[in-house]
Design an enzyme around this catalytic site. Structure first.
Site, PDB file in Angstrom:
ATOM      1  N   TYR A 146      -2.587  27.323 -35.575  1.00 56.90           N
ATOM      2  CA  TYR A 146      -1.947  26.490 -36.668  1.00 56.90           C
ATOM      3  C   TYR A 146      -0.784  25.864 -35.872  1.00 56.90           C
ATOM      4  CZ  TYR A 146       0.070  24.705 -40.864  1.00 56.90           C
ATOM      5  OH  TYR A 146       0.714  24.137 -41.714  1.00 56.90           O
ATOM      6  N   ASP A 241       3.218  26.989 -28.483  1.00 62.09           N
ATOM      7  CA  ASP A 241       3.788  26.891 -29.819  1.00 62.09           C
ATOM      8  C   ASP A 241       4.349  28.271 -29.957  1.00 62.09           C
ATOM      9  OD1 ASP A 241       2.546  25.876 -33.024  1.00 62.09           O
ATOM     10  OD2 ASP A 241       4.264  27.041 -32.095  1.00 62.09           O
ATOM     11  N   LYS A 269      11.228  29.132 -37.310  1.00 55.37           N
ATOM     12  CA  LYS A 269      11.517  30.413 -37.823  1.00 55.37           C
ATOM     13  C   LYS A 269      12.593  31.101 -37.502  1.00 55.37           C
ATOM     14  CE  LYS A 269       6.468  30.483 -38.518  1.00 55.37           C
ATOM     15  NZ  LYS A 269       6.042  30.401 -40.010  1.00 55.37           N
TER      16      LYS A 269
HETATM   17  P1  KE4 Z   1       6.390  24.853 -40.227  1.00 60.71           P
HETATM   18  O1  KE4 Z   1       6.246  23.311 -40.302  1.00 60.71           O
HETATM   19  O2  KE4 Z   1       5.592  25.599 -41.254  1.00 60.71           O
HETATM   20  O3  KE4 Z   1       7.928  25.361 -40.361  1.00 60.71           O
HETATM   21  O4  KE4 Z   1       5.958  25.420 -39.021  1.00 60.71           O
HETATM   22  C1  KE4 Z   1       4.671  25.182 -38.705  1.00 60.71           C
HETATM   23  C2  KE4 Z   1       3.751  26.290 -37.684  1.00 60.71           C
HETATM   24  C3  KE4 Z   1       3.759  25.762 -36.464  1.00 60.71           C
HETATM   25  N1  KE4 Z   1       3.521  26.580 -35.155  1.00 60.71           N
HETATM   26  C4  KE4 Z   1       3.273  28.084 -35.761  1.00 60.71           C
HETATM   27  C5  KE4 Z   1       2.761  28.995 -34.621  1.00 60.71           C
HETATM   28  C6  KE4 Z   1       3.239  28.268 -37.277  1.00 60.71           C
HETATM   29  O5  KE4 Z   1       2.620  29.608 -37.438  1.00 60.71           O
HETATM   30  C7  KE4 Z   1       3.741  27.540 -38.118  1.00 60.71           C
HETATM   31  C8  KE4 Z   1       3.694  28.066 -39.595  1.00 60.71           C
HETATM   32  N2  KE4 Z   1       3.379  29.272 -39.849  1.00 60.71           N
HETATM   33  C9  KE4 Z   1       2.948  29.327 -41.341  1.00 60.71           C
HETATM   34  C10 KE4 Z   1       2.604  30.871 -41.380  1.00 60.71           C
HETATM   35  N3  KE4 Z   1       1.562  31.318 -40.751  1.00 60.71           N
HETATM   36  C11 KE4 Z   1       3.856  28.889 -42.136  1.00 60.71           C
HETATM   37  C12 KE4 Z   1       3.376  29.344 -43.580  1.00 60.71           C
HETATM   38  C13 KE4 Z   1       3.094  28.278 -44.345  1.00 60.71           C
HETATM   39  O6  KE4 Z   1       2.389  27.385 -44.159  1.00 60.71           O
HETATM   40  O7  KE4 Z   1       3.722  28.193 -45.674  1.00 60.71           O
END
Ligand code: KE4
Length: 434
Positions: A146, A241, A269
């Protein structure tokens, strides 16, 4: 005792009237755990408190950012001080250059970095830059990984998409998704085939160097180095990523653990310490193609704002201490080995994985190396275990397709509390599922 408590139920019902699904991010809706989440009102250290004053040891930690735990004093002090000088200027400010220098010094592959406001923006922008730099259109990603919710990345996606059984998304035109090829994680032959199918048109391969959005899945030996070699041979860029792994699995991210140097790295994060910060960066020759110097446009009103930068500086500053990540990993190993022993005591086939202070578990007799195996895991057994843990005050991700995180605030009290709860949760799982 009903879970969650009455105040959480009332607050969540009110939220559902004015926010889609009652949440601002789908995975928070607990759809796989009955769809009624506790409403969290405060956090301190390793603990959070819900609206019914129930306390939990937190292993979600806002999905990874809180490597020092909740309300980290140094980060809160820095945010308060920065806020008192103004919340945002939309102009160059000292803190953004200071944090950029710190990030570039930490990651060997980064000579320059651009701050954005989320991991989604980071990966979306990095891939636009990769397409601009290579003048190619295709992107290769991996099933179950993701990278945020940019249209072209909602293809076979993990995290909330996998949780809800929506690896693709409505609203993404087939023409957009057609520029993304998704193949199984840890499968270099499948990447070879993707390159063959789109010879000369693959701009980038984007990968979570440790996959944290299908549960926790480690890269097979040689997988990341193999991607590097394929990208070099084919003239494509390798994008790590590290939104989840950056500054969490090691000071310099997983790339300093595996020794593979990506062309672009995406961060999020931890780099924002709990405030909305994403980032992407790489060699100066690549980054100078971004506006205002180059033709590749990317922008953001609040990107690099002084308050978020102050949070990032305080968070990373406190993580820079010698042995910080080793101590975090050691505590996590103690936890995982304790859980492994309890699962065995209760005859539960559970696959555990760990990468520094990230850890994960699948109820499965088979090893899990990619998304199809993760999807074959026993999610009914997982739901019983996870619900039992949360009801006993251990806050785990409400999805079998997420990673868990520990913080520097987790100590012996939290370990004992967690293992006591896990013994009872594995016993309930055995009682209900055999
Ligand atoms: P955000 O747009 O949610 O800040 O980041 C996207 C993203 C990109 N790359 C990786 C490896 C990620 O894990 C994420 C976001 N992680 C999720 C939890 N696995 C966010 C939680 C959510 O969607 O509320």
């Amino acid at each position: 005792m009903a879970f969650p408590g009455p105040r959480s139920r009332a607050l969540f019902a009110a939220a559902q009237r004015v926010i889609p699904g009652g949440v601002n991010s789908p995975v928070r809706a607990w759809k796989r755990l009955g769809g009624r989440p506790p409403v969290v009102v405060a956090g301190k250290g390793a603990w959070i408190v819900d609206a019914d004053r129930r306390r939990y040891v937190d292993y979600v930690l806002s999905w990874g950012p809180l490597i020092h735990g909740h309300a980290h004093p140094a980060t809160v002090r820095a945010v308060r001080a920065a806020a008192g000088r103004g919340l945002s200027f939309g102009a160059p400010c000292p803190a953004e250059a200071e944090l950029a220098a710190l990030v570039c010094a930490a990651l060997p592959s980064m000579e320059q970095v651009r701050f954005v406001n989320s991991g989604t923006e980071a990966t979306m922008s990095a891939l636009r830059l990769a397409r601009a730099a290579t003048r190619r259109a295709m992107v290769v990603k991996f099933d179950g990984c993701y990278h945020g919710h940019a249209d072209h990345l909602l293809v076979a996606a993990g995290s909330g998409c996998a949780t809800l059984g929506q690896p693709d998304s409505a609203g993404v035109p087939a023409s957009f998704a057609a520029k993304t090829a998704s193949v199984p994680y840890n499968d270099l032959a499948a990447v070879e085939q993707a390159f063959a199918a789109h010879r000369g048109d693959v701009a980038a391969v984007i990968v979570e160097p440790v996959a944290g959005n299908m549960g926790l899945v480690l890269p097979a030996p040689g997988f990341l180095a193999g991607l590097r070699a394929l990208c070099d041979r084919e003239g494509a860029l390798l994008v790590f990523d590290e939104v989840m792994t950056g500054f969490r699995t090691a000071w310099g991210g997983w790339q300093t653990v595996c020794g593979v140097r990506p062309d672009l790295t995406c961060l999020g994060k931890v780099v924002g310490g709990g405030l909305p910060v994403g980032a992407y960066g790489g060699a100066r020759a690549l980054m100078r193609q971004l506006a205002p110097e180059g033709p590749c446009y990317q922008a953001g009103t609040l990107s690099g704002n002084p308050v978020a930068m102050a949070a990032g500086l305080a968070c990373l500053g406190a993580a820079r201490r010698r042995g910080f990540h080793d101590r975090l990993a050691a505590w996590t190993t103690t936890l995982v080995e304790g859980l492994r022993g309890l699962a065995a005591d209760h005859r539960q086939a559970v696959q555990f994985a760990q990468a520094g202070s990230m850890w994960g578990y699948f109820f499965s007799a088979e090893a899990v190396g990619e998304y199809a195996a993760a999807a074959r895991s026993d999610t009914a057994r997982w739901a019983t275990f996870c619900a039992a843990m949360v009801e006993q005050g251990v806050y785990l991700a409400p999805s079998p397709f997420e990673a868990a995180f520990t913080s520097a605030a987790h100590g012996k009290q939290e370990l004992d509390h967690t293992l006591r709860a896990a013994g009872r949760a594995f016993a309930r799982t055995r009682r209900l599922h055999g």
